[in-house]
Design an enzyme around this catalytic site. Structure first.
Site, short mmCIF file in Angstrom:
data_model
loop_
_atom_site.label_atom_id
_atom_site.label_comp_id
_atom_site.label_asym_id
_atom_site.label_seq_id
_atom_site.Cartn_x
_atom_site.Cartn_y
_atom_site.Cartn_z
N HIS A 1 12.57 44.06 -15.14
CA HIS A 1 13.02 44.38 -13.79
C HIS A 1 12.48 45.75 -13.38
O HIS A 1 11.93 46.48 -14.20
CB HIS A 1 14.55 44.36 -13.73
CG HIS A 1 15.12 42.98 -13.69
ND1 HIS A 1 15.67 42.38 -14.79
CD2 HIS A 1 15.20 42.08 -12.69
CE1 HIS A 1 16.08 41.17 -14.46
NE2 HIS A 1 15.80 40.96 -13.19
N GLY B 1 25.09 41.30 -23.47
CA GLY B 1 25.85 40.91 -24.65
C GLY B 1 26.09 42.08 -25.59
O GLY B 1 27.19 42.25 -26.14
N LYS C 1 21.69 28.95 -12.45
CA LYS C 1 22.93 29.74 -12.45
C LYS C 1 23.96 29.15 -11.48
O LYS C 1 25.16 29.16 -11.75
CB LYS C 1 22.62 31.20 -12.09
CG LYS C 1 21.94 31.96 -13.22
CD LYS C 1 22.95 32.30 -14.30
CE LYS C 1 22.35 33.07 -15.45
NZ LYS C 1 23.32 33.32 -16.52
N SER D 1 24.62 35.70 -11.02
CA SER D 1 23.71 36.79 -10.64
C SER D 1 23.71 36.93 -9.13
O SER D 1 23.87 35.94 -8.42
CB SER D 1 22.30 36.46 -11.12
OG SER D 1 21.37 37.27 -10.44
N SER D 2 23.47 38.15 -8.64
CA SER D 2 23.45 38.34 -7.18
C SER D 2 22.26 37.63 -6.55
O SER D 2 22.25 37.38 -5.35
CB SER D 2 23.41 39.83 -6.83
OG SER D 2 22.22 40.41 -7.28
N TRP E 1 5.16 48.26 -7.33
CA TRP E 1 4.88 46.95 -6.73
C TRP E 1 5.51 46.82 -5.34
O TRP E 1 6.62 47.31 -5.11
CB TRP E 1 5.45 45.83 -7.60
CG TRP E 1 4.80 45.70 -8.93
CD1 TRP E 1 3.75 46.41 -9.42
CD2 TRP E 1 5.20 44.78 -9.98
NE1 TRP E 1 3.46 46.01 -10.70
CE2 TRP E 1 4.33 45.01 -11.07
CE3 TRP E 1 6.19 43.81 -10.10
CZ2 TRP E 1 4.43 44.30 -12.26
CZ3 TRP E 1 6.28 43.10 -11.28
CH2 TRP E 1 5.41 43.33 -12.35
N HIS F 1 24.71 38.13 -27.83
CA HIS F 1 25.09 39.52 -28.15
C HIS F 1 23.88 40.42 -28.40
O HIS F 1 24.02 41.63 -28.47
CB HIS F 1 25.99 39.54 -29.40
CG HIS F 1 25.23 39.28 -30.66
ND1 HIS F 1 24.75 38.02 -30.97
CD2 HIS F 1 24.80 40.11 -31.66
CE1 HIS F 1 24.09 38.10 -32.13
NE2 HIS F 1 24.11 39.34 -32.54
N TYR G 1 15.61 30.06 -11.52
CA TYR G 1 16.71 30.76 -12.19
C TYR G 1 18.01 30.60 -11.39
O TYR G 1 19.07 30.29 -11.95
CB TYR G 1 16.33 32.23 -12.31
CG TYR G 1 17.40 33.13 -12.86
CD1 TYR G 1 17.65 33.18 -14.23
CD2 TYR G 1 18.16 33.95 -12.03
CE1 TYR G 1 18.63 34.01 -14.73
CE2 TYR G 1 19.13 34.79 -12.53
CZ TYR G 1 19.36 34.82 -13.88
OH TYR G 1 20.33 35.64 -14.39
N GLY H 1 21.29 40.59 -26.35
CA GLY H 1 20.72 40.98 -25.06
C GLY H 1 21.37 42.24 -24.49
O GLY H 1 22.29 42.80 -25.10
P1 GDP Z 1 14.33 41.20 -8.06
O1 GDP Z 1 15.49 42.09 -7.77
O2 GDP Z 1 14.71 39.82 -8.48
O3 GDP Z 1 13.35 41.17 -6.91
O4 GDP Z 1 13.57 41.75 -9.34
P2 GDP Z 1 12.81 43.09 -9.79
O5 GDP Z 1 13.77 44.07 -10.34
O6 GDP Z 1 11.71 42.64 -10.72
O7 GDP Z 1 12.11 43.68 -8.50
C1 GDP Z 1 12.81 44.37 -7.50
C2 GDP Z 1 11.86 45.00 -6.50
O8 GDP Z 1 11.17 46.09 -7.12
C3 GDP Z 1 10.76 44.05 -5.97
O9 GDP Z 1 10.58 44.34 -4.59
C4 GDP Z 1 9.53 44.49 -6.78
O10 GDP Z 1 8.32 44.19 -6.13
C5 GDP Z 1 9.78 46.00 -6.84
N1 GDP Z 1 9.02 46.71 -7.90
C6 GDP Z 1 8.31 47.85 -7.71
N2 GDP Z 1 7.67 48.20 -8.83
C7 GDP Z 1 8.01 47.28 -9.78
C8 GDP Z 1 7.66 47.13 -11.15
O11 GDP Z 1 6.90 47.91 -11.73
N3 GDP Z 1 8.22 46.08 -11.81
C9 GDP Z 1 9.08 45.20 -11.19
N4 GDP Z 1 9.62 44.21 -11.91
N5 GDP Z 1 9.40 45.31 -9.89
C10 GDP Z 1 8.87 46.34 -9.19
#
Ligand code: GDP
Length: 310
Positions: free
Chosen positions: A180, A17, A141, A108-109, A203, A12, A137, A14
């Site tokens: 994320h 939760g 799951k 999770s997807s 990224w 709860h 992960y 998170g």
């Molecule tokens: P995913 O859905 O399991 O791949 O998880 P994420 O949410 O961490 O990343 C989703 C996509 O967003 C990937 O292609 C990452 O490289 C991109 N991305 C771009 N900028 C960022 C950042 O600052 N943080 C993260 N976590 N992902 C990023």
């Protein structure tokens, strides 16, 4: 499930939760049980069984999990596989032993095969290899989903699973190393605007496509599934549309009001090219999301600004 059932929310504290807790309270659920992390470690079997056998909940929402973004999954795969396998194995088995009436497991997807057809239907599970950045992960799951299926078959219990797409919203993780993409970019844009920085680093290539759902919509979907006595098996939960990471970045930039440039860092992984869920099963059950991506980002940004003030 009804409002007088003794309802345990595992996890709860998170993002999911806590949204479940708010949603169930708003709907008038009277008997909700939670435990703080320090008081009950769900990775410990004896502790978990003792808790279930003494509390005897009717309903369980299994939202306790170790989660994180692409970098966290890549860096700590041992923790992702161990913590998730331990938590879900202990909770599912203890729920069966304690006579829980209904349990909802969160998948999770990202546990579908990396290159499966889009939009992804529930039956594509286990039809191909996984995305390497979150394989540990995903395997945990998948074991959870399979456990629910086999416990239903052998023991006649009523354990249902939902497969959320990429979630975001209040109480999300804004740590740039482990979060994320959506909370990471909200924070990066906010800090870049405050400090008048010339660019924000994003990224990967910006081309992967992702589907995003606000956690309040996710919590509504979970309760909707559990309140329907006919629901069974696995339900994808998403908004039915995806965007490229570049489009997401531009939308977040607009919401935050940042005018600088974007710099894509190709040394960081892209992860899976696309994971758009087919949500026909849950929409046929009568659920649909309430918030658009823009509304959800605005709500989350307002929450983030408030939370850093405090
Ligand atoms: P995913 O859905 O399991 O791949 O998880 P994420 O949410 O961490 O990343 C989703 C996509 O967003 C990937 O292609 C990452 O490289 C991109 N991305 C771009 N900028 C960022 C950042 O600052 N943080 C993260 N976590 N992902 C990023």
């Amino acid at each position: 499930m009804n409002k007088t059932n003794k309802t345990y929310i595992a996890g709860h504290g998170g993002m999911v939760g806590s949204a479940l807790l708010r949603t169930l309270r708003n709907k008038g659920y009277e008997s909700i049980i939670t435990r703080e992390l320090g008081d009950l470690d769900l990775r410990r079997q004896a502790e978990t069984e003792e808790f279930f056998l003494s509390e005897k909940p009717d309903i369980v929402f299994l939202a306790a999990a170790k989660v994180g973004g692409i970098a966290a999954n890549n860096t700590y795969p041992a923790e992702f596989i161990y913590d998730n396998l331990a938590i879900q194995t202990n909770v599912i088995h203890a729920a069966y032993r304690a006579g829980v009436k209904r349990l909802l497991f969160l998948g999770s997807s990202c546990i579908y095969p990396k290159l499966c057809p889009q939009p992804i239907k529930e039956e594509y599970l286990l039809t191909g290899s996984l995305e390497p950045t979150n394989e540990a992960y995903a395997l945990a799951k998948i074991a959870g989903l399979e456990m629910c299926k086999h416990y239903n078959a052998q023991y006649g219990v009523d354990f249902v699973s939902v497969m959320p797409t990429n979630l975001y919203g209040e109480n999300d993780n804004f740590n740039l190393e482990t979060s994320h993409v959506l909370p990471a970019l909200l924070r990066k844009f906010h800090e870049a605007k405050q400090a008048n920085l010339p660019f924000v680093e994003v990224w990967g290539s910006g081309t992967p496509r992702r589907e995003f759902l606000h956690v309040n919509d996710m919590a509504e979907a979970c309760v909707h599934v559990m309140e329907n006595p006919e629901s069974s098996g696995v339900y994808n939960v998403g908004c039915g549309e995806d965007v490229t990471i570049r489009e997401l970045t531009e939308l977040i930039g607009q919401v935050v009001g940042y005018q600088g440039d974007l710099k894509f860092d190709s040394s960081k992984p892209d992860g899976t090219p696309r994971k758009l869920l087919d949500i026909s099963r849950i929409t046929e059950l009568g659920w649909k999301p309430a918030l658009t991506l823009e509304q959800g980002i605005k709500q989350t940004y307002a929450w983030y600004c408030e939370s850093i003030k405090n």
